[in-house]
Design a protein around this motif. Structure first.
Motif, mmCIF file in Angstrom:
data_model
loop_
_atom_site.group_PDB
_atom_site.id
_atom_site.type_symbol
_atom_site.label_atom_id
_atom_site.label_comp_id
_atom_site.label_asym_id
_atom_site.label_seq_id
_atom_site.Cartn_x
_atom_site.Cartn_y
_atom_site.Cartn_z
ATOM 1 N N LEU A 125 38.629 -18.216 -36.135
ATOM 2 C CA LEU A 125 39.804 -18.567 -35.344
ATOM 3 C C LEU A 125 40.706 -19.539 -36.094
ATOM 4 C CD1 LEU A 125 41.316 -18.419 -32.632
ATOM 5 C CD2 LEU A 125 39.840 -20.271 -31.814
ATOM 6 N N THR A 126 40.104 -20.469 -36.835
ATOM 7 C CA THR A 126 40.889 -21.408 -37.631
ATOM 8 C C THR A 126 41.731 -20.685 -38.667
ATOM 9 O OG1 THR A 126 39.168 -23.099 -37.334
ATOM 10 C CG2 THR A 126 40.742 -23.430 -39.117
ATOM 11 N N GLY A 127 41.125 -19.739 -39.366
ATOM 12 C CA GLY A 127 41.886 -18.972 -40.335
ATOM 13 C C GLY A 127 42.915 -18.076 -39.680
ATOM 14 N N PHE A 128 42.589 -17.514 -38.527
ATOM 15 C CA PHE A 128 43.512 -16.609 -37.836
ATOM 16 C C PHE A 128 44.762 -17.340 -37.358
ATOM 17 C CE2 PHE A 128 44.909 -14.325 -33.990
ATOM 18 C CZ PHE A 128 45.126 -13.070 -34.537
ATOM 19 N N LEU A 129 44.620 -18.584 -36.922
ATOM 20 C CA LEU A 129 45.762 -19.354 -36.424
ATOM 21 C C LEU A 129 46.635 -19.901 -37.541
ATOM 22 C CD1 LEU A 129 44.078 -21.396 -33.548
ATOM 23 C CD2 LEU A 129 45.595 -19.430 -33.310
ATOM 24 N N SER A 130 46.137 -19.934 -38.760
ATOM 25 C CA SER A 130 46.887 -20.521 -39.866
ATOM 26 C C SER A 130 48.142 -19.712 -40.161
ATOM 27 C CB SER A 130 46.000 -20.593 -41.110
ATOM 28 O OG SER A 130 46.731 -21.092 -42.220
ATOM 29 N N ASN A 131 49.217 -20.416 -40.525
ATOM 30 C CA ASN A 131 50.464 -19.746 -40.904
ATOM 31 C C ASN A 131 50.414 -19.212 -42.333
ATOM 32 O OD1 ASN A 131 51.845 -20.165 -38.449
ATOM 33 N ND2 ASN A 131 52.385 -22.247 -39.047
ATOM 34 N N ASN A 132 49.664 -19.887 -43.200
ATOM 35 C CA ASN A 132 49.588 -19.495 -44.605
ATOM 36 C C ASN A 132 48.453 -18.506 -44.820
ATOM 37 O OD1 ASN A 132 51.671 -21.364 -45.148
ATOM 38 N ND2 ASN A 132 50.165 -23.018 -45.329
ATOM 39 N N ILE A 133 48.624 -17.315 -44.261
ATOM 40 C CA ILE A 133 47.580 -16.305 -44.368
ATOM 41 C C ILE A 133 48.246 -14.946 -44.480
ATOM 42 C CG2 ILE A 133 47.388 -16.096 -41.855
ATOM 43 C CD1 ILE A 133 44.425 -15.546 -42.183
ATOM 44 N N ASN A 134 47.727 -14.110 -45.374
ATOM 45 C CA ASN A 134 48.298 -12.776 -45.537
ATOM 46 C C ASN A 134 47.697 -11.817 -44.519
ATOM 47 O OD1 ASN A 134 45.734 -11.940 -46.601
ATOM 48 N ND2 ASN A 134 46.354 -12.714 -48.609
ATOM 49 N N SER A 135 48.232 -10.614 -44.483
ATOM 50 C CA SER A 135 47.827 -9.649 -43.462
ATOM 51 C C SER A 135 46.369 -9.225 -43.612
ATOM 52 C CB SER A 135 48.731 -8.416 -43.523
ATOM 53 O OG SER A 135 48.687 -7.825 -44.814
ATOM 54 N N ALA A 136 45.905 -9.061 -44.860
ATOM 55 C CA ALA A 136 44.511 -8.655 -45.077
ATOM 56 C C ALA A 136 43.542 -9.734 -44.605
ATOM 57 C CB ALA A 136 44.286 -8.331 -46.550
ATOM 58 N N SER A 137 43.820 -10.989 -44.936
ATOM 59 C CA SER A 137 42.963 -12.093 -44.495
ATOM 60 C C SER A 137 43.011 -12.256 -42.986
ATOM 61 C CB SER A 137 43.391 -13.396 -45.181
ATOM 62 O OG SER A 137 43.301 -13.281 -46.583
ATOM 63 N N GLU A 138 44.180 -12.052 -42.405
ATOM 64 C CA GLU A 138 44.296 -12.149 -40.956
ATOM 65 C C GLU A 138 43.464 -11.074 -40.263
ATOM 66 O OE1 GLU A 138 47.820 -11.429 -37.739
ATOM 67 O OE2 GLU A 138 48.262 -12.773 -39.437
ATOM 68 N N MET A 139 43.485 -9.863 -40.798
ATOM 69 C CA MET A 139 42.681 -8.791 -40.215
ATOM 70 C C MET A 139 41.192 -9.091 -40.344
ATOM 71 S SD MET A 139 42.373 -6.027 -38.580
ATOM 72 C CE MET A 139 44.125 -5.600 -38.474
ATOM 73 N N PHE A 140 40.776 -9.644 -41.486
ATOM 74 C CA PHE A 140 39.366 -10.004 -41.669
ATOM 75 C C PHE A 140 38.957 -11.069 -40.662
ATOM 76 C CE2 PHE A 140 36.322 -12.980 -43.591
ATOM 77 C CZ PHE A 140 35.232 -12.137 -43.742
ATOM 78 N N CYS A 141 39.790 -12.096 -40.481
ATOM 79 C CA CYS A 141 39.477 -13.142 -39.504
ATOM 80 C C CYS A 141 39.409 -12.576 -38.092
ATOM 81 C CB CYS A 141 40.519 -14.256 -39.583
ATOM 82 S SG CYS A 141 40.476 -15.232 -41.099
#
Length: 811
Positions: A288-304
């Motif tokens: 959830l911490t990674g998912f809420l971050s603004n500095n995250i690309n689409s692939a990392s967001e999908m993984f989170c």
């Protein structure tokens, strides 16, 4: 002479063409270079002809012309060499991207390596400590099983049962129709005790072929210790993601291990549901911490997102109280969404995760009605409906938005209460009424003489937090830095909320020199997270009605002074839910340059640049803390692992051996729930109750069993025990002669209050009844006690009496 001049002109023209048209040059470049060259050459050609016509000396003209041409050729060659050596802007960008990507991959590799190493070292530490504390490898199987304290061994019994079953399918069938556990009842043990961890572990033990490699008990505790490694790894990652440095993760793990008595119970009660569930919750928080971050690309967001979905579902599946924890987390996310601090798209995705996890868990938990009436589902439905009716809530001036915000909170509250009420009426859940009554008494809104309610109020979790708890956190330097980090982040978050309500958009690409730590959604979430869990930890451990206050002993004192402690309902876990995230949040703060820049921006430093000072402190402060912890606590950890402790309980071992050798297979045993859990684990015999404090029926059965410590007649106790088809009753000396620092919370005191055997005189409480206390009177071996009960076993700690099936009246 005129011929020589014309020849020189022709040669110059040829040289110019040669220098303009080069091999390997592009067509556009050739055109751009050839046109000015031809123009200059024409002008030079005319001027040379004029000079040649005026000058009669053709040789001199030719020499001057040739020298000029040679100089021009040399200048052009130098320019071409310089241009060829200078890289193009595209090439420069590509090389910069490659270097940045390489640095990111190197940081990611070493960060992941450090996280995995910390987790593995913690698992090894737990295994070594467990071995040193219990001498586990040198004990017999019965003695090993007794080390599972507090009734937690009951879960291990079902793991053993699954391994002894003819097949995995047959084992599940027997557990779903279990009539050998609770007397007079056929229960679905998988549903009632949340046995999915034992089912999965036994399946892994079978399919991996570990029967010839490792003993079942070592495989079981190895899986639990492995999950604890995942726990600390997830804490590492959460702190690393927020701070940007893996030093924060290392510091978080160090604080977690140092404060182990306040962060986990895995060292003395391995099979508890908390130890299986909380690692998944930690992974969910990291995702959830990674998912809420603004500095995250689409692939990392999908993984989170996928990781968050899987861990949320698993967390709900393995722990019956998980939806209460997720409700508190949902409140933190609800605040983020209400103040418009996180994109609506992400909140919609999180709602999908919650709803899908609840639905799947509802199906796999055999249509558990508690999930449909859970506060988490009420919160989700109420927030969605309120948002539907307030589609323009995040628009307008400050005053208008504040009014809409208050209306939004009111709609969510009333809608949630209404939905919960309707759900409980359509699907009656007895536990919900009991919890409501319990909370009324807890907060002083009502009083009761009910034994079960008062007993839960007297547990360790409801005692005022001792000074030792805060002293331990302060000595480890966690508490002072936690308060500093929380204060800075909270003030910055309030500033961000004010700016958002005023209509100012949030910055998505924050720079270090901006000094706005409170504009990072993941940081804001953790501020709300730690405040909500901290408040609940203080409330559930801080407020107890006066008549029920006492100081409960720890587990090591149970045999010496007779204090009776147990592991109870969800509220007991609040400290263990809060303290690990205190360690993680504090480590993030002291290692984050953004936090220090935020502080120095407020202080308006002029002597030194805030960014420079922040970078220095974000490195120096963790280094100083790390060295101080190393110097202070590392020798203690080494001494703890090298010291051979002793856990020896010969009376319990003697009791269990007698039960296994002398009691018939159809025997039913009555006693305290903790002891009955050990009886069930070591012998497999049927018992009257279980150490399960979320089941009101089992709590009432335990109250009936505890009547042997009340001032009741032999006939009354006999009727109660016969009602549960009891064959043998075990009386414990530690409960019969129970001592505590204050009256009012001993088992016999609570029974006297519930049975109205109490007289109050000048503020003092006295017990009075026409019957003596049963556990004392039965030891006298006189009638009528000998008519109903026959003593068949005794030692210093236990007395076992057989409940006579045929009453013999002897006087």
């Amino acid at each position: 002479m005129s011929w020589n001049c014309c020849e020189s002109l022709d040669m110059a023209e040829l040289r110019c063409r040669k220098t303009v048209v080069k091999e390997g040059e592009e067509e556009e470049h050739q055109q751009c270079e050839s046109e000015p060259c031809s123009e200059n050459f024409t002008m030079d050609k005319v001027s040379l002809k004029e000079k040649c016509s005026e000058d009669t000396d053709g040789a001199t003209c030719g020499v001057q012309e040739k020298e000029k041409e040679d100089e021009e050729e040399k200048d052009e060659d130098k320019k071409e060499e310089a241009d060829s050596q200078k890289p193009s802007p595209v090439k420069r960008n590509r090389s910069a991207c490659r270097s940045v990507m390489l640095q990111s991959l190197v940081k990611l590799f070493f960060g992941c390596l450090a996280a995995v190493t910390c987790g593995m070292m913690y698992a090894v530490y737990l295994y070594t400590y467990h071995e040193r504390k219990f001498w586990f490898s040198s004990r017999q199987e019965l003695e090993r099983e007794i080390t599972f304290q507090g009734g937690s061994g009951l879960y291990y019994y079902y793991y053993k049962h699954m391994l002894t079953a003819p097949s995995f399918e047959r084992g599940i069938y027997e557990l779903m129709r279990d009539n050998r556990t609770v007397s007079g009842q056929t229960i679905n043990a998988v549903e009632r005790l949340s046995l999915y961890p034992e089912l999965i572990t036994s399946l892994l033990y079978r399919i991996t072929g570990s029967q010839d490699v490792i003993e079942p008990v070592y495989f079981y505790i190895g899986v639990v210790f492995g999950l604890q490694a995942v726990y600390v790894t997830a804490l590492f990652v959460s702190s690393w993601v927020m701070s940007g440095t893996c030093v924060a993760g290392i510091l978080a793990v160090a604080w977690y291990v140092i404060n182990r008595p306040d962060t986990t119970k895995v060292d003395y009660a391995i099979p508890l549901r908390d130890n299986w569930a909380l690692p998944y919750f930690s992974c969910q928080v990291a995702a959830l911490t990674g998912f809420l971050s603004n500095n995250i690309n689409s692939a990392s967001e999908m993984f989170c997102y996928l990781l968050m979905s899987a861990t949320t579902f698993t967390f709900i599946l393995v722990w019956e109280h998980s939806h209460y924890v997720l409700f508190i987390q949902g409140l933190a996310l609800f605040l983020l969404d209400s103040f418009d601090l996180v994109p609506s798209r992400k909140m919609a995705d999180i709602h999908k995760v919650y709803l899908s996890s609840l639905f799947l868990a509802y199906v796999l938990q055999f249509q558990n009605p508690a999930l449909l009436s859970s506060p988490l589902l009420s919160l989700l439905i109420s927030s969605v409906l309120a948002r539907y009716f307030q589609q323009n809530m995040k628009m307008g001036p400050l005053v208008a938005r504040l009014m809409k915000l208050f209306l939004h909170f009111y709609l969510c509250f009333t809608t949630g209460i209404t939905f919960s009420y309707v759900a409980k009426r359509l699907m009656p859940v007895r536990e919900s009424d009991f919890i409501l009554k319990f909370l009324e008494v807890k907060f002083g809104l009502n009083t009761t003489t009910d034994f079960v309610t008062n007993r839960l109020l007297c547990q360790e979790c409801f005692q005022t937090p001792s000074q030792d708890f805060f002293l331990r956190l302060t000595q480890a330097s966690v508490l002072p830095f936690y308060l500093l980090v929380l204060l800075i982040c909270l003030i910055s978050t309030l500033q961000t909320i004010y700016r958002r309500l005023s209509g100012e958009p949030m910055k998505t690409n924050l720079r270090l020199e901006d000094g706005r730590i409170g504009e990072q959604p993941e940081v804001i979430y953790h501020v709300f997270h730690t405040m909500l869990f901290g408040a609940l930890a203080m409330v559930f451990e801080g407020y107890v009605p006066k008549r029920f206050r006492f100081t409960c002993c720890n587990l090591s004192d149970m045999k010496t002074n007779g204090c009776h402690c147990s592991h109870v309902v969800f509220s007991r876990r609040m400290k263990y839910l809060w303290t690990p995230y205190v360690c993680m949040f504090t480590a993030f703060g002291v290692c984050s340059p953004e936090l220090w820049v935020t502080l120095f921006r407020w202080l308006r430093l002029k002597s030194i640049h805030p960014v420079v000072l922040a970078l220095i402190l974000s490195t120096a402060v963790p280094t100083i803390i790390g060295f101080s912890l190393w110097r202070e606590y590392f020798p203690r950890v080494i001494a703890e692992l090298s010291e051979l402790q002793e856990f020896y309980d010969p009376d319990t071992v003697e009791l269990m051996n007698w039960i296994k050798t002398h009691a018939p297979m159809a025997a039913v045993f009555a006693g305290s729930p903790q002891l009955l859990g050990s009886v069930k684990l070591c012998s497999g015999w049927t018992v009257t109750s279980l150490p399960l404090y979320s089941d009101i029926d089992l709590l009432r059965r335990s109250e009936d069993t505890y009547q042997v410590y009340a001032m009741r007649s032999a006939e009354d106790v006999y009727k109660i025990l016969s009602l549960h088809k009891t064959s043998y009753v075990i009386i414990e000396e530690s409960l019969c002669n129970e001592l505590s620092h204050t009256k009012g919370c001993r088992i016999k005191d609570l029974l006297d209050i519930a049975n109205s055997h109490v007289v109050y005189d000048k503020g003092e409480m006295y017990s009075f009844s026409k019957h003596g206390r049963f556990c004392h009177e039965i030891k006298m071996n006189y009638s009528p006690y000998t008519n109903y009960f026959s003593r068949v076993f005794w030692n210093r700690s236990y007395h076992v009496y057989k409940v006579n099936s045929v009453i013999s009246f002897q006087y």
